[in-house]
Design a protein around this motif. Structure first.
Motif, short mmCIF file in Angstrom:
data_model
loop_
_atom_site.label_atom_id
_atom_site.label_comp_id
_atom_site.label_asym_id
_atom_site.label_seq_id
_atom_site.Cartn_x
_atom_site.Cartn_y
_atom_site.Cartn_z
N PHE A 134 39.72 21.21 4.33
CA PHE A 134 38.31 21.04 3.97
C PHE A 134 37.41 20.84 5.18
N ALA A 135 37.67 19.84 5.99
CA ALA A 135 36.74 19.48 7.07
C ALA A 135 36.65 20.57 8.13
N LYS A 136 37.78 21.02 8.61
CA LYS A 136 37.76 22.02 9.69
C LYS A 136 37.26 23.37 9.19
N GLY A 137 37.61 23.71 7.94
CA GLY A 137 37.08 24.94 7.38
C GLY A 137 35.56 24.91 7.28
N ASN A 138 35.02 23.78 6.82
CA ASN A 138 33.57 23.64 6.77
C ASN A 138 32.96 23.63 8.16
N ASN A 139 33.66 23.03 9.12
CA ASN A 139 33.13 23.00 10.49
C ASN A 139 32.96 24.40 11.07
N ILE A 140 33.85 25.30 10.70
CA ILE A 140 33.72 26.68 11.16
C ILE A 140 32.42 27.29 10.63
N GLY A 141 32.14 27.03 9.36
CA GLY A 141 30.89 27.49 8.79
C GLY A 141 29.68 26.81 9.41
N ILE A 142 29.80 25.52 9.70
CA ILE A 142 28.71 24.78 10.35
C ILE A 142 28.43 25.35 11.74
N CYS A 143 29.49 25.60 12.49
CA CYS A 143 29.33 26.16 13.83
C CYS A 143 28.60 27.50 13.79
N TYR A 144 29.00 28.34 12.84
CA TYR A 144 28.35 29.66 12.72
C TYR A 144 26.88 29.48 12.31
N ALA A 145 26.64 28.61 11.36
CA ALA A 145 25.28 28.38 10.89
C ALA A 145 24.38 27.86 12.01
N ARG A 146 24.91 26.95 12.81
CA ARG A 146 24.11 26.31 13.86
C ARG A 146 23.96 27.21 15.08
N ASN A 147 25.05 27.80 15.54
CA ASN A 147 25.04 28.51 16.81
C ASN A 147 24.62 29.97 16.70
N VAL A 148 24.85 30.58 15.56
CA VAL A 148 24.50 31.98 15.39
C VAL A 148 23.21 32.14 14.59
N LEU A 149 23.06 31.35 13.53
CA LEU A 149 21.91 31.49 12.63
C LEU A 149 20.80 30.50 12.93
N GLY A 150 21.04 29.57 13.85
CA GLY A 150 20.00 28.62 14.25
C GLY A 150 19.62 27.61 13.19
N ALA A 151 20.55 27.23 12.34
CA ALA A 151 20.26 26.31 11.24
C ALA A 151 19.83 24.94 11.75
N GLU A 152 18.79 24.39 11.11
CA GLU A 152 18.39 23.01 11.36
C GLU A 152 19.10 22.07 10.39
N TYR A 153 19.25 22.55 9.15
CA TYR A 153 19.93 21.82 8.09
C TYR A 153 21.09 22.67 7.60
N VAL A 154 22.18 22.00 7.20
CA VAL A 154 23.31 22.72 6.60
C VAL A 154 23.65 22.04 5.28
N LEU A 155 23.58 22.81 4.20
CA LEU A 155 23.96 22.33 2.88
C LEU A 155 25.40 22.74 2.61
N LEU A 156 26.31 21.77 2.54
CA LEU A 156 27.72 22.05 2.27
C LEU A 156 27.96 21.97 0.77
N LEU A 157 28.49 23.05 0.21
CA LEU A 157 28.79 23.11 -1.22
C LEU A 157 30.24 23.52 -1.43
N ASN A 158 30.96 22.81 -2.29
CA ASN A 158 32.25 23.29 -2.75
C ASN A 158 32.04 24.60 -3.49
#
Length: 282
Positions: free
Chosen positions: A70-94
């Motif tokens: 769960f955590a590391k899988g979500n972190n991969i998405g967070i990294c992409y959202a922040r570093n590639v898409l420039g996200a300010e906020y990240v909404l994590l959803l199951n």
């Protein structure tokens, strides 16, 4: 307009992920992108999702080389959202979350302050019951007792002592749906990445408190959670494996509680760096 990216972690149950995405689109949430991380599903998940959303530019499909939990899988998405898409906020959803309110994000953002690191809402379950923010075990002896308690199933004595000791009112979110804010990302790069499943919310509570930040709760917002769909597909004996994973993760929870803030922050940053998340694991 705030740059809000949704991250959905998929494992096997791609049909639940499709329902989640449909609910986001139907409710017209004001988001910039949706990132779906397929956590190395052993079925046709990646193929089905990639084909379904191939023509939708604001939906990105990532696939990991193995199941990172769960955590590391979500972190991969967070990294992409922040570093590639420039996200300010990240909404994590199951993947088994359904958005039922067009104003869901607005209601979350209304309770944000400068020190709010994570914001959650009410959660409605299939049986009609709901989940709210709950008090988190926090003192070192309380967390240790919880760790030991995982070895003793249905121990009334341990549960009673735990309630007596849980006198510090630290609130924890439910891990199925929560919003990470700029305040959170000013301190941490992602979730504590050393567990596979369970206790993520407890550890997140410790991280937030050690950084001097707070949890926000939008009392008038709600999501539907078709609970534990991926976990039931992952484990042959769901109850036994959940107990084992809880027991293992509880010791990480204790470690996070004992670590000083700077060391905890460094450990999270070390394992969720851009180089690791975007090049090694995808």
């Amino acid at each position: 307009m705030k740059n809000i990216v949704v991250v959905i972690l998929n494992y096997l149950a791609y049909w639940e992920t499709e329902k989640c995405v449909t609910s986001i689109k139907d409710k017209r949430l004001k988001i910039s992108n949706i990132v779906i991380v397929d956590n190395s599903s052993g079925n046709e998940s990646y193929k089905v999702l990639s084909k379904k959303y191939a023509k939708m530019e604001n939906i990105k499909i990532l696939r990991t080389h193995r199941n990172y939990g769960f955590a590391k899988g979500n972190n991969i998405g967070i990294c992409y959202a922040r570093n590639v898409l420039g996200a300010e906020y990240v909404l994590l959803l199951n993947s088994d979350i359904v958005i039922t309110d067009e104003q869901y994000l607005n209601k979350l953002l209304k309770v944000e302050t400068e020190q709010t690191a994570v914001i959650a809402s009410r959660v409605l379950l299939p049986d009609g019951t709901g989940k709210l923010l709950t008090n988190a075990a926090y003192s070192t002896r309380d967390v240790l007792l919880t760790c030991v308690g995982t070895y003793v199933i249905n121990s009334m004595i341990l549960r009673t002592i735990k309630r007596m000791m849980d006198n510090r009112k630290i609130k924890r979110v439910n891990g199925c749906a929560f919003l990470l804010t700029p305040a959170f990302f000013s301190k941490y790069d992602g979730l504590y990445p050393y567990t596979f499943l369970y206790c993520e919310e407890h550890i997140l509570t410790v991280m937030i408190d050690k950084a001097g930040m707070y949890t926000g709760f939008a009392d008038d917002a709600c999501v539907f959670h078709n609970e534990n769909q991926s976990a039931k597909l992952l484990f042959d004996d769901y109850d036994e494996e959940r107990f084992r994973q809880n027991r293992r993760s509880s010791w990480h929870w204790l470690a996070a509680r004992l670590l000083p803030y700077q060391m905890l922050r460094y450990m999270v940053r070390f394992r969720t760096g851009r180089e690791i998340c975007l090049k090694k694991h995808i």
